[in-house]
Design a protein around this motif. Structure first.
Motif, PDB file in Angstrom:
ATOM      1  N   VAL A   1      13.405  25.858  -9.668  1.00  0.00           N
ATOM      2  CA  VAL A   1      14.186  26.417  -8.579  1.00  0.00           C
ATOM      3  C   VAL A   1      15.281  27.319  -9.151  1.00  0.00           C
ATOM      4  N   GLN A   2      15.364  28.503  -8.589  1.00  0.00           N
ATOM      5  CA  GLN A   2      16.429  29.419  -8.987  1.00  0.00           C
ATOM      6  C   GLN A   2      17.139  29.916  -7.739  1.00  0.00           C
ATOM      7  N   LEU A   3      18.455  29.828  -7.773  1.00  0.00           N
ATOM      8  CA  LEU A   3      19.272  30.278  -6.663  1.00  0.00           C
ATOM      9  C   LEU A   3      20.211  31.364  -7.165  1.00  0.00           C
ATOM     10  N   GLN A   4      20.221  32.481  -6.503  1.00  0.00           N
ATOM     11  CA  GLN A   4      21.036  33.617  -6.919  1.00  0.00           C
ATOM     12  C   GLN A   4      22.015  33.959  -5.815  1.00  0.00           C
ATOM     13  N   ALA A   5      23.281  33.689  -6.065  1.00  0.00           N
ATOM     14  CA  ALA A   5      24.321  34.038  -5.102  1.00  0.00           C
ATOM     15  C   ALA A   5      24.918  35.388  -5.458  1.00  0.00           C
ATOM     16  N   SER A   6      25.205  36.182  -4.459  1.00  0.00           N
ATOM     17  CA  SER A   6      25.772  37.508  -4.682  1.00  0.00           C
ATOM     18  C   SER A   6      26.652  37.896  -3.507  1.00  0.00           C
ATOM     19  N   GLY A   7      27.373  38.998  -3.688  1.00  0.00           N
ATOM     20  CA  GLY A   7      28.173  39.523  -2.596  1.00  0.00           C
ATOM     21  C   GLY A   7      29.658  39.293  -2.739  1.00  0.00           C
ATOM     22  N   ARG A  18      30.243  39.673   2.654  1.00  0.00           N
ATOM     23  CA  ARG A  18      29.021  38.985   3.056  1.00  0.00           C
ATOM     24  C   ARG A  18      28.356  38.429   1.806  1.00  0.00           C
ATOM     25  N   LEU A  19      28.310  37.119   1.715  1.00  0.00           N
ATOM     26  CA  LEU A  19      27.675  36.462   0.581  1.00  0.00           C
ATOM     27  C   LEU A  19      26.212  36.171   0.912  1.00  0.00           C
ATOM     28  N   SER A  20      25.363  36.308  -0.087  1.00  0.00           N
ATOM     29  CA  SER A  20      23.950  35.985   0.085  1.00  0.00           C
ATOM     30  C   SER A  20      23.505  35.034  -1.008  1.00  0.00           C
ATOM     31  N   CYS A  21      22.559  34.202  -0.684  1.00  0.00           N
ATOM     32  CA  CYS A  21      21.982  33.275  -1.650  1.00  0.00           C
ATOM     33  C   CYS A  21      20.481  33.349  -1.521  1.00  0.00           C
ATOM     34  N   GLY A  22      19.844  33.949  -2.520  1.00  0.00           N
ATOM     35  CA  GLY A  22      18.393  34.054  -2.541  1.00  0.00           C
ATOM     36  C   GLY A  22      17.798  32.905  -3.325  1.00  0.00           C
ATOM     37  N   ALA A  23      16.670  32.425  -2.861  1.00  0.00           N
ATOM     38  CA  ALA A  23      16.046  31.267  -3.496  1.00  0.00           C
ATOM     39  C   ALA A  23      14.622  31.582  -3.925  1.00  0.00           C
ATOM     40  N   SER A  24      14.281  31.120  -5.113  1.00  0.00           N
ATOM     41  CA  SER A  24      12.887  31.147  -5.566  1.00  0.00           C
ATOM     42  C   SER A  24      12.516  29.742  -6.005  1.00  0.00           C
ATOM     43  N   CYS A  95      26.316  28.282  -2.982  1.00  0.00           N
ATOM     44  CA  CYS A  95      25.351  27.849  -1.986  1.00  0.00           C
ATOM     45  C   CYS A  95      24.705  26.557  -2.485  1.00  0.00           C
ATOM     46  N   ALA A  96      24.294  25.724  -1.555  1.00  0.00           N
ATOM     47  CA  ALA A  96      23.712  24.442  -1.919  1.00  0.00           C
ATOM     48  C   ALA A  96      22.637  24.062  -0.902  1.00  0.00           C
ATOM     49  N   PHE A  97      21.629  23.353  -1.392  1.00  0.00           N
ATOM     50  CA  PHE A  97      20.499  22.975  -0.547  1.00  0.00           C
ATOM     51  C   PHE A  97      20.211  21.491  -0.733  1.00  0.00           C
TER      52      PHE A  97
END
Length: 116
Positions: A1-7, A18-24, A95-97
């Protein structure tokens, strides 16, 4: 799992980010999702969350009415729209899941700095 926060970035008080968190390796729609933040010398603070089913959202009192959490299932991302920013919003945002009572996956954090 990779989470990339940006913004994150530097903004004047009253501004927006505006923050974004992309997940793979993780399907965001299958998890309860939240944003946390931690300022220098402060404990980590829960900011907002969105439910796995129904998309119901909750906010800390300190950000209610200013921040909006949302989830884009098609893009597999979670965003945090932050308006009317205040200097006290300065922190590293994560970000957290999670599925159960804990958050199992965390992003690396993105710095938000609000100048007065």
């Amino acid at each position: 799992v990779q989470l990339q926060a940006s913004g994150g970035g530097l903004v004047q008080a009253g501004g927006s980010l505006r923050l974004s968190c992309g997940a793979s390796g993780l399907t965001v729609s299958s998890y309860r999702t939240a944003w946390f933040r931690q300022g220098v010398g402060k404990e980590r603070e829960w900011v907002a969350a969105v439910s796995r089913i129904g998309g119901r959202s909750w906010y800390a009192e300190s950000v209610k009415g200013r921040f909006t959490i949302s989830r884009d299932n098609a893009k597999n991302t979670v965003t945090l729209q932050m308006n009317s920013l205040k200097p006290e919003d300065t922190a590293v945002y994560y970000c957290a899941f999670g599925m159960g009572s804990t958050y199992d996956y965390w992003g690396q954090g993105t710095q938000v700095t609000v100048s007065s």
